[in-house]
Design a protein around this motif. Structure first.
Motif, PDB file in Angstrom:
ATOM      1  N   ILE A 265       0.869  -1.181   0.000  1.00 48.08           N
ATOM      2  CA  ILE A 265       0.000   0.000   0.000  1.00 48.08           C
ATOM      3  C   ILE A 265       0.901   1.225   0.000  1.00 48.08           C
ATOM      4  O   ILE A 265       1.873   1.287   0.755  1.00 48.08           O
ATOM      5  CB  ILE A 265      -0.932   0.027   1.224  1.00 48.08           C
ATOM      6  CG1 ILE A 265      -1.922  -1.141   1.175  1.00 48.08           C
ATOM      7  CG2 ILE A 265      -1.681   1.372   1.312  1.00 48.08           C
ATOM      8  CD1 ILE A 265      -2.848  -1.252   2.375  1.00 48.08           C
ATOM      9  N   LEU A 266       0.569   2.187  -0.850  1.00 47.75           N
ATOM     10  CA  LEU A 266       1.264   3.469  -0.862  1.00 47.75           C
ATOM     11  C   LEU A 266       0.215   4.563  -0.799  1.00 47.75           C
ATOM     12  O   LEU A 266      -0.655   4.645  -1.669  1.00 47.75           O
ATOM     13  CB  LEU A 266       2.118   3.639  -2.127  1.00 47.75           C
ATOM     14  CG  LEU A 266       2.831   4.990  -2.266  1.00 47.75           C
ATOM     15  CD1 LEU A 266       3.836   5.204  -1.129  1.00 47.75           C
ATOM     16  CD2 LEU A 266       3.520   5.096  -3.614  1.00 47.75           C
ATOM     17  N   GLY A 267       0.287   5.377   0.250  1.00 51.09           N
ATOM     18  CA  GLY A 267      -0.586   6.529   0.359  1.00 51.09           C
ATOM     19  C   GLY A 267      -0.003   7.681  -0.440  1.00 51.09           C
ATOM     20  O   GLY A 267       1.208   7.911  -0.412  1.00 51.09           O
ATOM     21  N   ILE A 268      -0.849   8.395  -1.154  1.00 57.40           N
ATOM     22  CA  ILE A 268      -0.419   9.558  -1.926  1.00 57.40           C
ATOM     23  C   ILE A 268      -1.260  10.731  -1.431  1.00 57.40           C
ATOM     24  O   ILE A 268      -2.469  10.779  -1.663  1.00 57.40           O
ATOM     25  CB  ILE A 268      -0.587   9.319  -3.439  1.00 57.40           C
ATOM     26  CG1 ILE A 268       0.249   8.103  -3.848  1.00 57.40           C
ATOM     27  CG2 ILE A 268      -0.194  10.566  -4.222  1.00 57.40           C
ATOM     28  CD1 ILE A 268       0.091   7.672  -5.276  1.00 57.40           C
ATOM     29  N   VAL A 269      -0.601  11.626  -0.715  1.00 59.23           N
ATOM     30  CA  VAL A 269      -1.309  12.684   0.003  1.00 59.23           C
ATOM     31  C   VAL A 269      -1.280  14.013  -0.749  1.00 59.23           C
ATOM     32  O   VAL A 269      -0.281  14.342  -1.391  1.00 59.23           O
ATOM     33  CB  VAL A 269      -0.750  12.843   1.435  1.00 59.23           C
ATOM     34  CG1 VAL A 269       0.666  13.368   1.437  1.00 59.23           C
ATOM     35  CG2 VAL A 269      -1.638  13.719   2.292  1.00 59.23           C
ATOM     36  N   TYR A 270      -2.389  14.714  -0.659  1.00 51.54           N
ATOM     37  CA  TYR A 270      -2.532  16.052  -1.235  1.00 51.54           C
ATOM     38  C   TYR A 270      -2.898  17.025  -0.128  1.00 51.54           C
ATOM     39  O   TYR A 270      -3.517  16.654   0.864  1.00 51.54           O
ATOM     40  CB  TYR A 270      -3.622  16.064  -2.325  1.00 51.54           C
ATOM     41  CG  TYR A 270      -3.185  15.339  -3.564  1.00 51.54           C
ATOM     42  CD1 TYR A 270      -2.471  16.003  -4.548  1.00 51.54           C
ATOM     43  CD2 TYR A 270      -3.438  13.988  -3.731  1.00 51.54           C
ATOM     44  CE1 TYR A 270      -2.027  15.334  -5.682  1.00 51.54           C
ATOM     45  CE2 TYR A 270      -2.994  13.309  -4.859  1.00 51.54           C
ATOM     46  CZ  TYR A 270      -2.297  13.992  -5.824  1.00 51.54           C
ATOM     47  OH  TYR A 270      -1.847  13.329  -6.925  1.00 51.54           O
ATOM     48  N   GLY A 271      -2.531  18.287  -0.319  1.00 54.84           N
ATOM     49  CA  GLY A 271      -2.939  19.336   0.611  1.00 54.84           C
ATOM     50  C   GLY A 271      -2.091  19.451   1.863  1.00 54.84           C
ATOM     51  O   GLY A 271      -2.427  20.210   2.764  1.00 54.84           O
ATOM     52  N   THR A 272      -0.993  18.712   1.942  1.00 53.25           N
ATOM     53  CA  THR A 272      -0.093  18.798   3.090  1.00 53.25           C
ATOM     54  C   THR A 272       1.298  19.127   2.573  1.00 53.25           C
ATOM     55  O   THR A 272       1.845  18.365   1.780  1.00 53.25           O
ATOM     56  CB  THR A 272      -0.046  17.459   3.871  1.00 53.25           C
ATOM     57  OG1 THR A 272      -1.360  17.142   4.327  1.00 53.25           O
ATOM     58  CG2 THR A 272       0.887  17.531   5.053  1.00 53.25           C
ATOM     59  N   PRO A 273       1.860  20.238   3.027  1.00 49.01           N
ATOM     60  CA  PRO A 273       3.230  20.552   2.604  1.00 49.01           C
ATOM     61  C   PRO A 273       4.193  19.448   3.034  1.00 49.01           C
ATOM     62  O   PRO A 273       4.003  18.820   4.082  1.00 49.01           O
ATOM     63  CB  PRO A 273       3.544  21.861   3.329  1.00 49.01           C
ATOM     64  CG  PRO A 273       2.217  22.426   3.720  1.00 49.01           C
ATOM     65  CD  PRO A 273       1.297  21.255   3.903  1.00 49.01           C
ATOM     66  N   LYS A 274       5.200  19.194   2.212  1.00 52.55           N
ATOM     67  CA  LYS A 274       6.163  18.125   2.499  1.00 52.55           C
ATOM     68  C   LYS A 274       6.758  18.245   3.899  1.00 52.55           C
ATOM     69  O   LYS A 274       6.923  17.256   4.601  1.00 52.55           O
ATOM     70  CB  LYS A 274       7.275  18.102   1.446  1.00 52.55           C
ATOM     71  CG  LYS A 274       8.214  16.905   1.614  1.00 52.55           C
ATOM     72  CD  LYS A 274       9.037  16.676   0.403  1.00 52.55           C
ATOM     73  CE  LYS A 274      10.026  15.571   0.457  1.00 52.55           C
ATOM     74  NZ  LYS A 274      10.207  14.779   1.609  1.00 52.55           N
ATOM     75  N   GLU A 275       7.035  19.481   4.337  1.00 51.47           N
ATOM     76  CA  GLU A 275       7.644  19.674   5.656  1.00 51.47           C
ATOM     77  C   GLU A 275       6.684  19.332   6.806  1.00 51.47           C
ATOM     78  O   GLU A 275       7.124  19.107   7.929  1.00 51.47           O
ATOM     79  CB  GLU A 275       8.185  21.098   5.813  1.00 51.47           C
ATOM     80  CG  GLU A 275       7.168  22.205   5.636  1.00 51.47           C
ATOM     81  CD  GLU A 275       6.996  22.669   4.194  1.00 51.47           C
ATOM     82  OE1 GLU A 275       6.290  23.676   4.005  1.00 51.47           O
ATOM     83  OE2 GLU A 275       7.524  22.034   3.262  1.00 51.47           O
ATOM     84  N   ASP A 276       5.376  19.244   6.535  1.00 54.03           N
ATOM     85  CA  ASP A 276       4.403  18.883   7.569  1.00 54.03           C
ATOM     86  C   ASP A 276       4.007  17.404   7.537  1.00 54.03           C
ATOM     87  O   ASP A 276       3.263  16.942   8.393  1.00 54.03           O
ATOM     88  CB  ASP A 276       3.128  19.726   7.412  1.00 54.03           C
ATOM     89  CG  ASP A 276       3.366  21.196   7.680  1.00 54.03           C
ATOM     90  OD1 ASP A 276       4.401  21.538   8.304  1.00 54.03           O
ATOM     91  OD2 ASP A 276       2.515  22.016   7.270  1.00 54.03           O
ATOM     92  N   MET A 277       4.480  16.669   6.525  1.00 55.39           N
ATOM     93  CA  MET A 277       4.060  15.272   6.376  1.00 55.39           C
ATOM     94  C   MET A 277       4.416  14.427   7.591  1.00 55.39           C
ATOM     95  O   MET A 277       3.581  13.662   8.077  1.00 55.39           O
ATOM     96  CB  MET A 277       4.652  14.657   5.105  1.00 55.39           C
ATOM     97  CG  MET A 277       3.864  15.025   3.874  1.00 55.39           C
ATOM     98  SD  MET A 277       4.521  14.349   2.327  1.00 55.39           S
ATOM     99  CE  MET A 277       4.728  12.633   2.669  1.00 55.39           C
ATOM    100  N   LYS A 278       5.639  14.550   8.095  1.00 56.29           N
ATOM    101  CA  LYS A 278       6.062  13.730   9.229  1.00 56.29           C
ATOM    102  C   LYS A 278       5.133  13.942  10.422  1.00 56.29           C
ATOM    103  O   LYS A 278       4.675  12.982  11.047  1.00 56.29           O
ATOM    104  CB  LYS A 278       7.505  14.046   9.619  1.00 56.29           C
ATOM    105  CG  LYS A 278       8.008  13.206  10.766  1.00 56.29           C
ATOM    106  CD  LYS A 278       9.458  13.490  11.079  1.00 56.29           C
ATOM    107  CE  LYS A 278       9.935  12.601  12.222  1.00 56.29           C
ATOM    108  NZ  LYS A 278      11.347  12.802  12.505  1.00 56.29           N
ATOM    109  N   TYR A 279       4.823  15.204  10.706  1.00 55.53           N
ATOM    110  CA  TYR A 279       3.930  15.525  11.817  1.00 55.53           C
ATOM    111  C   TYR A 279       2.544  14.902  11.600  1.00 55.53           C
ATOM    112  O   TYR A 279       1.979  14.290  12.509  1.00 55.53           O
ATOM    113  CB  TYR A 279       3.822  17.048  11.977  1.00 55.53           C
ATOM    114  CG  TYR A 279       2.724  17.472  12.908  1.00 55.53           C
ATOM    115  CD1 TYR A 279       2.861  17.329  14.284  1.00 55.53           C
ATOM    116  CD2 TYR A 279       1.527  17.988  12.404  1.00 55.53           C
ATOM    117  CE1 TYR A 279       1.831  17.698  15.134  1.00 55.53           C
ATOM    118  CE2 TYR A 279       0.502  18.363  13.255  1.00 55.53           C
ATOM    119  CZ  TYR A 279       0.654  18.216  14.613  1.00 55.53           C
ATOM    120  OH  TYR A 279      -0.361  18.571  15.456  1.00 55.53           O
TER     121      TYR A 279
END
Length: 159
Positions: free
Chosen positions: A88-102
């Motif tokens: 499974i690979l999630g592909i996220v929209y609307g979240t800046p890369k720098e906020d993904m970890k959080y």
């Protein structure tokens, strides 16, 4: 006997059609999945070729999407129970890369997540979120499911 107006019947027919279109699309006819290269958390890069040999579920979503939030437990359960049978690979929209970890930590997301791009959205004809695509071990598109009901249909199909 209850009488129904033509307008009422028309609305019911349209609603049924929309629901059926939102929930799932038919299987694909042996179409190769478009290649991709997406950036994940940290220095991670995910490519379609990384997943060859096992089925891959692409989960297009947004952390701020209510329908996605309600679909998330199904995807987490599928990932937990995959036992190496599929990826499974999630592909996220609307979240800046720098906020993904959080956001990944905050939501308890345990499957890999990559930052979505306009190109992959167009290549895979993603119309909104949540949106699920199943790619076979041979790299061909197999099925797609749309909406939070699509997550349940995916679970029945995979699970």
């Amino acid at each position: 006997m209850k009488k129904y107006s033509l307008r009422s019947l028309y609305k019911t027919a349209i609603a049924s059609l929309v629901i059926s279109l939102i929930c799932a699309y038919p299987s694909f006819a042996a179409t190769n999945a478009p290649d991709f290269s997406l950036h994940g958390e940290g220095d991670a890069i995910y490519r379609l070729s990384d997943f060859k040999g096992k089925p891959l579920i692409l989960f297009f979503f947004s952390f701020s999407c209510g329908h996605c939030e309600r679909a998330m437990p199904v995807i987490k359960e599928l990932y937990k129970n995959s036992k190496g049978k599929y990826n499974i690979l999630g592909i996220v929209y609307g979240t800046p890369k720098e906020d993904m970890k959080y956001k990944i930590i905050e939501t308890g997301t345990d499957f890999p997540v990559a930052k979505g791009t306009k190109k992959i959205r167009e290549d895979y004809k993603v119309s909104g979120t949540p949106y699920f695509l199943v790619i076979g071990p041979d790299g061909t598109l197999k099925e797609r499911f749309v909406g939070e009901k699509g997550a349940e249909m995916l679970k029945k199909r995979v699970g």
